[in-house]
Design an enzyme around this catalytic site. Structure first.
Site, mmCIF file in Angstrom:
data_model
loop_
_atom_site.group_PDB
_atom_site.id
_atom_site.type_symbol
_atom_site.label_atom_id
_atom_site.label_comp_id
_atom_site.label_asym_id
_atom_site.label_seq_id
_atom_site.Cartn_x
_atom_site.Cartn_y
_atom_site.Cartn_z
ATOM 1 N N ARG A 43 25.173 78.928 -45.898
ATOM 2 C CA ARG A 43 24.624 78.550 -44.594
ATOM 3 C C ARG A 43 25.026 79.514 -43.484
ATOM 4 O O ARG A 43 25.059 79.135 -42.292
ATOM 5 C CB ARG A 43 25.072 77.130 -44.200
ATOM 6 C CG ARG A 43 24.440 76.060 -45.053
ATOM 7 C CD ARG A 43 24.967 74.688 -44.732
ATOM 8 N NE ARG A 43 24.357 73.744 -45.645
ATOM 9 C CZ ARG A 43 23.512 72.788 -45.270
ATOM 10 N NH1 ARG A 43 23.207 72.625 -44.018
ATOM 11 N NH2 ARG A 43 22.981 71.990 -46.158
ATOM 12 N N SER A 90 35.295 76.378 -26.935
ATOM 13 C CA SER A 90 35.080 76.345 -25.495
ATOM 14 C C SER A 90 34.867 74.894 -25.056
ATOM 15 O O SER A 90 34.601 74.016 -25.885
ATOM 16 C CB SER A 90 33.868 77.202 -25.119
ATOM 17 O OG SER A 90 32.732 76.707 -25.774
ATOM 18 N N ASP A 204 32.731 76.294 -18.656
ATOM 19 C CA ASP A 204 31.872 75.798 -17.581
ATOM 20 C C ASP A 204 32.530 74.579 -16.945
ATOM 21 O O ASP A 204 33.467 74.025 -17.521
ATOM 22 C CB ASP A 204 30.480 75.442 -18.124
ATOM 23 C CG ASP A 204 30.553 74.444 -19.270
ATOM 24 O OD1 ASP A 204 30.898 74.847 -20.396
ATOM 25 O OD2 ASP A 204 30.273 73.252 -19.033
ATOM 26 N N ARG A 217 33.915 85.374 -21.198
ATOM 27 C CA ARG A 217 34.325 84.479 -22.286
ATOM 28 C C ARG A 217 35.065 85.257 -23.367
ATOM 29 O O ARG A 217 36.019 84.775 -23.939
ATOM 30 C CB ARG A 217 33.106 83.754 -22.872
ATOM 31 C CG ARG A 217 32.667 82.576 -22.033
ATOM 32 C CD ARG A 217 31.862 81.575 -22.833
ATOM 33 N NE ARG A 217 30.555 82.068 -23.196
ATOM 34 C CZ ARG A 217 29.498 82.043 -22.404
ATOM 35 N NH1 ARG A 217 29.600 81.547 -21.188
ATOM 36 N NH2 ARG A 217 28.339 82.498 -22.796
HETATM 37 N N1 ADE Z 1 31.447 73.097 -24.783
HETATM 38 C C1 ADE Z 1 31.496 73.932 -23.741
HETATM 39 N N2 ADE Z 1 30.980 73.378 -22.640
HETATM 40 C C2 ADE Z 1 30.592 72.125 -22.998
HETATM 41 C C3 ADE Z 1 29.979 71.055 -22.319
HETATM 42 N N3 ADE Z 1 29.676 71.176 -21.035
HETATM 43 N N4 ADE Z 1 29.708 69.930 -23.003
HETATM 44 C C4 ADE Z 1 30.025 69.832 -24.312
HETATM 45 N N5 ADE Z 1 30.596 70.812 -25.016
HETATM 46 C C5 ADE Z 1 30.885 71.946 -24.360
#
Ligand code: ADE
Length: 232
Positions: A43, A90, A204, A217
């Site tokens: 995969r 992240s 974010d 990043r």
């Molecule tokens: N990973 C990085 N940013 C995110 C978000 N805003 N919501 C869920 N997973 C994330």
């Protein structure tokens, strides 16, 4: 081989780094490991084993979400004897003081995932980080002068939520940020009595709407990987 991992016993180290993105796994292996060898292409979920400072270490993608990481964690533990599973990913900030580019250690993971509700018949299980991995990560960050935050995080089944205000409920209770895998990883690790830790970089913010660029990043991701690699 197991159902989703085309490796032989002994191909995978006891300690593994787990980014969501398989191409990130390839990049980590090629950037940081000595003699990386690919053990999985099923995969396109690339997995590599090499050494770091002479110690064997593996890295493999998990895909996104609790079901995907749970499948890989299960097979890594039960079929390949992996003992230390370190997610590197992240997250989106839920707090004013948690800024983009910050690094967060997930002490525990609250969640809206249905998996544990099913597993525990409606009762709540609190998925938590392994204390020794957590403590070691704090020490490594201190030695490397990398600043970190630590606390409860939120594992969501949704990336695109209908209710943009829903996060505020979690935020009020001190939850630091949102991602999509840790509650699954910590629960599978607990079930099999092995160790797991999630290290996140804030990409974010749901509070300010700010986002990091992909170049940024990459740089901040490196600090997180430098901590994770020392946990082997
Ligand atoms: N990973 C990085 N940013 C995110 C978000 N805003 N919501 C869920 N997973 C994330």
């Amino acid at each position: 081989m197991s159902v989703h991992i085309d490796a032989k016993k002994g191909d995978i180290a006891e300690t593994i780094l787990l980014p969501g993105d398989p191409l990130r796994a390839k990049w980590i292996a090629e950037t940081f490991l000595e003699n990386p060898k690919c053990f999985n292409e099923v995969r396109n979920m690339f997995g590599y084993t090499g050494t770091f400072n002479g110690k064997p270490i593996s890295v493999m993608g998990t895909g996104m979400g609790v079901p995907s990481i749970s499948i890989y964690a299960n097979e890594l533990i039960t079929e390949f004897g992996v003992k230390n599973l370190i997610r590197v990913g992240s997250a989106g900030s839920y707090q004013e003081h948690v800024k983009v580019r910050d690094i967060v250690l997930a002490m525990a993971a609250s969640s809206d995932s249905g998996v544990n509700e099913l597993r525990f018949g409606g009762a709540n299980f609190a998925p938590t980080a392994d204390f020794n991995l957590f403590q070691k990560a704090v020490e490594v960050a201190k030695i490397k002068n990398i600043s970190i935050k630590a606390g409860n995080i939120f594992t969501s089944d949704e990336f695109y939520t209908d209710n943009k205000e829903a996060y505020k409920k979690w935020s009020k209770f001190g939850v630091l940020c949102v991602e999509m895998e840790t509650a699954g990883l910590y629960t599978v690790a607990a079930k099999h009595n092995v160790n797991a830790l999630t290290i996140l970089t804030i990409s974010d913010s749901l509070v300010t709407g700010e986002r990091t660029t992909s170049k940024e990043r990459e740089t901040t991701f490196k600090d997180m990987i430098k901590i994770a690699l020392e946990l082997a």
